[in-house]
Every structure is written in C-alpha cells, then in structure tokens.
Design an enzyme around this catalytic site. Sequence first.
Site, short mmCIF file in Angstrom:
data_model
loop_
_atom_site.label_atom_id
_atom_site.label_comp_id
_atom_site.label_asym_id
_atom_site.label_seq_id
_atom_site.Cartn_x
_atom_site.Cartn_y
_atom_site.Cartn_z
N ASP A 209 16.40 -3.50 7.93
CA ASP A 209 15.80 -2.31 7.38
C ASP A 209 16.57 -1.83 6.01
O ASP A 209 16.82 -2.69 5.39
CB ASP A 209 16.12 -1.22 8.55
CG ASP A 209 14.91 -0.28 8.60
OD1 ASP A 209 14.82 0.46 7.75
OD2 ASP A 209 13.98 -0.43 9.60
N HIS A 247 15.79 5.39 7.73
CA HIS A 247 15.06 4.72 8.79
C HIS A 247 15.71 3.77 9.66
O HIS A 247 15.61 3.73 10.90
CB HIS A 247 13.93 3.77 7.85
CG HIS A 247 12.75 3.28 8.43
ND1 HIS A 247 12.65 2.00 9.00
CD2 HIS A 247 11.65 3.98 9.07
CE1 HIS A 247 11.45 1.64 9.45
NE2 HIS A 247 10.88 2.83 9.57
N SER A 418 7.18 1.98 13.87
CA SER A 418 8.78 1.69 13.87
C SER A 418 9.64 2.13 14.84
O SER A 418 10.67 1.57 14.67
CB SER A 418 8.93 2.56 12.49
OG SER A 418 8.83 2.28 11.31
#
Length: 880
Positions: A209, A247, A418
């Site tokens: 990520d 994230h 996600s």
Amino acid sequence: MIFRVDLLLVVLHALMSTTGAWASEIPARDYANKNYFMVELDTASSSDPLTAFINQHKDVYQFEHQARGFDDHFVFSIPKGHEHNQFLGNYNSNNHHLMQKRQDFEQEYEMLVTNQNLKSIHMLVPRVLERRAPVPVEPEEYNMARGIIPIDSSQLPIKDAGEKLGINDPIFAQQWHLINTQFPGNDVNVTGLWYEGITGEGVVTSVIDDGLDYEDADLRKNFNKEGSWDFNDNTNLPKPRLFNDYHGTRCAGEIAAVKNNVCGVGVAYDSQVSGIRILSGPLTPEDEAAAMIFGLDINDIYSCSWGPTDDGRTLSAPEKIVKKAMLKGVQEGRENKGSIYVFASGNGGRSDDSCNFDGYTNSIYSITVGAIDYKGLHPLYAEACSAVMVVTYSSGSGEHIHTTDIHGKCSAQHGGTSAAAPLAAGIFSLVLQVNPDLTWRDLQYVAALSSVPVNEKDGHYQTTALGRQYSHKYGYGKVDAYRMAHFGKTWENVKPQSWYYSDVIPVDKTIKIDSSGNGDKDKIISSTLKIGKQELDVMNLERVEHVTVTVNIQSTFRGQVGARLKSPFGVTSDLASFRPHDISSQGFVDWTFSSVAHWGESGVGDWTLEVFNAPDSKGNDIKFVNWQLRLFGESQAAEQAETYDIDKDYAQVRRDRLEKSVAAPVEPSSSSSSSSTSTTELQTFTTSTKAEESVASDDESKEQEGKLPDLVSTTSAAASTTSSATSAPDDTENDSGDGKNAYGNGHSGLYFMALMAIGFIIIAAIMWFHKTPGSSRRRRRREEYEFDIIPGEDYSDSEDVDSHDSFDLGHHNDDNFSLNEERDRLYDDLNGETLPDYHEDEEMFKIGDEEEDAKKPLGKKVNFQDDVTSGSVSAPSPGH
Ligand SMILES: *[C@@H]1O[C@H](CO)[C@@H](O)[C@H](O)[C@H]1NC(C)=O
Ligand SMILES: *[C@@H]1O[C@H](CO)[C@@H](O)[C@H](O)[C@H]1NC(C)=O
C-alpha cells in the site's frame, strides 16, 4: 576496462539477488532523463548472453540491475533524448513485435531481433497505482477522538468479550465489524476463535500500500520489519511520508492492531503485519513485480487494496513481469504452498465498473474480496464480477470501519472494498494459523465452501457444481471467521494444479447497430466449444477450479459490449458487463476474463461464449474475432502434475498428447470422446426469441436469466449441433484407471499398483459403510461431501474417508439426487436466517462526479482492422 566493470557489476548483482539484500541495491531512478526497459535473456545455463548483450549495446543502453526475484530479467536504461528511443519498444521473440523497424535503425533492429538469446524486451513505463477510490464520508464521522464509549445493555457482548479476553482498547466497542450489537449477525463472527486462542500468531500479512506507520503504538508490537520495504523511496522501512499516506496504516490496523489501550484491535491481533510501500509515487512494472514477491519467505499473505482506476472505463492488467511475480509467489511462497494474494474488488460500482475489467482481481492467483455493510447490504460502490470469491464487511449504511490511523489517531472513516480486503486477509491469517498446510488453492476452496450466502433475493445467485450458491455481487457469500477456520482445520490438501487450454477459436462474426439504434438488434454471437473427457485426461485435469476466457473483440464503444460464458453444468458467468462510461474504441485485445463460478465442474461438455450489444446500444459495431478457454483445476494424478509455465502453449501440448494417444491406441474406450477434440461449433443467432436452454443442466438453476439488465435470454438451439455423446456420465466409471491411460502409457506398473491400492481402499470403504447405517451421503466423492457444510452437524468423523485421495467410488454425474437433497437443506438453513430488509436505492454517500468523460471524442466510428487477431500487449491504461 569498461567491460570488466560491467562484469563485476553483474556478478555483484547476481549475488545480491540471492542474499536478499537486493532491494537496497537498486540505483536511484531518474525518470526525468531516462527511459527504462527490461530485457529477458536466456541465461539458464550461463550468464554469457548477458555480458554479450551489455557489450553489444554498451554505447546506448546502460545496464542498471538484475530484476529483483528473477534470474533472467535485467533492467537497462537509455537516455530520453537518444535516437534509439524512436524504435525501441516491447518485443517478444515468440511472435509479437511492437518494436518498429525504422529506416535509420535497421542495423540496431536486426542486432536485437537476431539475438537468439533475447526472449523479450519490455518498456518499463512508470505509473502510479491507485488506492481503491475513496468512498466519501459523512462529515460528522470525521476524526472520532480516542475515547471510551459508555456501555449500555445492548453492548453486553462487547463487554463480555472485553472481560474474557482482556481487551481494553478504547474504540473496540465501535468496531462493529468484530461485534455488531446494532445489527447482530452482521460481523465477521470472530470472537469464538479468539476464545479458542486463535488470534493469528505466527502468520505475517503484508500490506502492499502507501506505507505502514510502524511506530504507531497500536502497530509497533506486531510490525514485521523483515517483510517490509519502501519501493517508492527505495529504503527498508515503509514510513508513510506523504500527507495522504494513511491508507496502508488503516488497513494494517484492521488486520493486526495490537490488543492494548490504543484504538481498537485487529481481527488477528496477535498476527504480524509488514508494509510494502508502492502507491506513493511512480513505479515501474519491475518495482511492482518485486513488491509482489518481496519477502516471500516471510510474508504469508499479501493484502492489496489498489488497482487500475475504478472509473468505469479503464481496462488494465498487470504487466507480464508482475504476472510472473504472482505466479512465482503461488509456486514458491509459504514453502511452496503458495502466497495468498488478496485483492479488493474495487469501488467503481457507482460508475458501473466491474472487477472483470481489472487484471489484478481477474488473476486466478488472487482472491477477490467484495464488500457488504453494517446492515449486511450491498454497498453501491462495491464492484461485482465473476472473479469475486467472497465478501466481508466495510462501509455503508452510515457506518465505516473503525481502525488505527496515522499520526497517533484512530480512524472512524475507513471504507470501501479497500477495507474489506485486509479484513478478509486478517481472517485468512487466522485460518492459516489453524491449518498452516493449506495451499493457496486449498484456501480458495475453504473460502468458497465455508462462506455464507447473504441477501439471496438480491444477488442473482446460481447453484454451482459445488452445490453452493454463487453470486457475482457476493461471490460464495460472506466470510464467517469461525466457520472458515473450523472448516479449514480439517481440510485435506487437494491434488496439485493442472490446466487445459482450448485452441484459439476463430469466430469473426459481427453485429452492427447504427447510430439510431437500428440494425442487428438483439443479435447474439454465440460460439460453442465442446470439450471431451479425453482432452482433459491428457492434460491430467480432473476438476475445474478457475476458468479464464481470453477474447479479441473489436467494438466502437467497448462499454456497450456484453459477454457471458455458459458452462456444461449450466452456470453462467457474466464476463463483460455494460459500462456506459467506457467509450473506448480499442475493444478487447487479448483480454482475459476470469470466473470462479464454475468451481467443481468436470469441464466436460459444451462451453458457450455469447457476445452481444447493450439493449439500448447506439452506433456500436461489434466484431467478435476469437476466444480461448482455459480451465485450471485439480489434477487427476498428483504424481504427473507439472509446473506451470506462463509462456508455454498448452493447447499445443494437448494436441501433441492426443495425437500420441491416438497413434498408440492402447485405449479402447476412448472412441466416444475422440471425435470431440477439434469440434468447435460456431453459430450466429439473430433471434431474440426466448427459448429453452439446451445446455445440459439438471434443475432449478435456470433462474439465472437476466443478470445483465434486460438482455435477451438464451437463444434457441445454442450448441444444438453438438452431440452429447462425450459427456456421457458413465465414462467416469473408468476414471481412475483407463482415463489416465491415454496419457500414462508408460506407467503401467504404477497404475497396477494404484489399482491395487484403490481396490483395497474400496473394500475398506465398503466395510466401513456397512458399519455406518443411513449414510448414503458418505458414498459420494470426498469433495462432494466436504462441500456440504451443514451447520450444527458434526463432520469431524468424515476424516477417515477424506484421507483416501484417490477414492473414486462415486460418479461425477449421478449425484443430482443427493445434491438436491443437500440444496434443500441449504435453503432451509438459509431461510432460517433473518436478514435485514434490502433497500436497493439507499444512497449513503455522494461520490464526487469529477471523474471521467471530457477527453475522448464521442461517437467516432472505428474501422476494423484485420491484423488484430493475434494481439500484442493488453494495452493497459495507466491510472489517471
Ligand atoms: C459463529 O461462531 C459461533 C462460535 O462463536 C458458532 O457457534 C457459529 O456457528 C458461528 N456462526 C456461523 C454462521 O457459523
Ligand atoms: C470401462 O472400460 C472397459 C475396458 O477397459 C470397458 O469394457 C467398459 O465397458 C468400460 N466401462 C464403462 C462404463 O465405460
């Protein structure tokens, strides 16, 4: 002297690559001034081809380094201004040239293409991979402070778990995906596992990520440094450096946030997470490939919440080197049991995007995870497609996932698919803790067989060969952590993988619709491939798992092309769904769709691919050029299993083997299937009549019609000219022995022994059955009964039979009775569940409509060219 230096470099890099120190040795990239490309050389027996290549081109191409993780791929660079850039391009010695032969560079061109050791050249165009598009949040949900939520009586399950397990994490009570007190049942059902001490210990999940805040108090203890790398900043620790690098940290928190007094807990709170940072800047495919196999001996699972842009008009697949990396991962990772790649299905649902247009989720090596929300509903952002394996919880219905954040905060706004993928990855780590012997394919079996179908009114479920329900929206259902781990605990490894490639089937049929919508309205181009048992036998394939379909389809507007695959069993996979935003005139060039809906089928019989226009199509001409079907599944004879080679033409292999088995006709019972080897029935239909389905199938699974909106249903007489002789059920009786002779002529001694062993097993089994009255279910093949998970039933006693891998008393096709019986039980079970009402049009968020359009000219007609058939590269459109 220069020559010597080069040599030294090569040796150095070769050394680096084996010591694992390689990542730190990558020279800094200079994208502003250099173009990078990768050269694949035949260096299997010596490194001479490399030194020769370096020397031959040393005035122009600079050797950079060996591709990380690959012995025969090398990265070179060329100054951007150099004239050679004019002809340098992708090159593949097998057939495809994108490299242009230019007048002024003929000599250089010849030098490359006549190099016998040069297998391919790929330009390494840097691109930015995208996090799954963010799903907007309601304002009041921002920045929930760390604090303790008061506990009322409805919160008792949380209090209970907290006390029993000593969980004092302040936002634990808000982590509804772990314990949902508001809408009970809508959580991952993990507490039972925690009580049994299953918390992920010993398993490492890598979050690929935008970094991982390894210094955060909630992650520090479970951070695995050895499995981590920062590919954006070329350094070892994946620090989130950019303002929006949150994230990966949030994803990591869902998996392995530590049980302490900070934020919440991960679903596997004693497992470890590593961070591989790739989303925070441009990256070449070589970096990406290296990332996918970084720390193969440390990381068990790779969780990926990113992919091509979810804008409903992108068609993009990983570059070849990335595909090779994932293949290497499943072949070599986890001590050859295979790394687990988990991918988020994508957040483009509102833009009518589908994960079948994404080559990462479409990969058979990835487990594609979709989302359901707080109330168990399908969130509108979540992409559906035939590659979706399972779903799990994420944002929607006014709630989000609560997890760890960067800057020492907690997040109350993590969401989208996600957030679903890492949650699934965390649950898989629990399953791997319980049974570390599961291979990458076993884990997929366990996921498919133990998941719980949800919202059955909504998902267009079909009954598959597994006797399970499958939906393009929900896959095989939602993951139930407790159920999956317990199911996986006693799962016996399936046999190694085998595969079958059909020939490339030429079609060359068109559908023409003019700009006012007239023309071949409702026309469906239908192409049927008949597969005979013998064709699968020579490829050692017993049972289908993944199916891929590679197509070449030209069209004026790609988004108006529909395609679906119908299997012999009667299951339909929607491959291309309509994407109104996708006005590309590029069509599908060697595009590969995949499906997990045919899992468990024998593969024998008629496979029909249908291509058609959107019902409201205007000005879209379609030319369906050709297609190829590939079946991947379990082998018949484990000892004959091969290692998959991505470059090998297995259609040719099949033809050769068939020829050999015909030439040496030791195999008398093959007559029924030999006729089918080349039978390909192509038919065009111009009718919209709804007629009965001719594809063989047994039962109520017909309700599958109409998944693509308002489409003409099955055309009449599809595949009518194909005979059904080859799928005769009774040739299975000879499975274990004769079926293999076609390929295994040289192994008669082995077979004799195998027959003896089987005979013994049969006798043992019969005796055993006699001791167990009323268990006709047991007579079925191992897999068929393992597939029937009846809640509340104790199936631990089934192990005896499980262990007989070659146990083959049952018949492939005569189980309809018992299958139906099981289905009824399954329905009963599911009907017993109370599900919340489903509101189709519940709009939870506003999605920014900044996106698309603009650029491309509308309504431009494409002229079909004839040379597209063999295709070249899959023309990925880089993110943005
Ligand atoms: C959820 O877990 C419990 C154990 O905590 C188990 O009894 C139950 O069967 C699981 N739910 C499902 C749907 O399997
Ligand atoms: C099985 O094979 C034998 C020959 O090996 C043949 O005689 C027999 O008819 C076959 N049985 C079936 C059911 O096909």
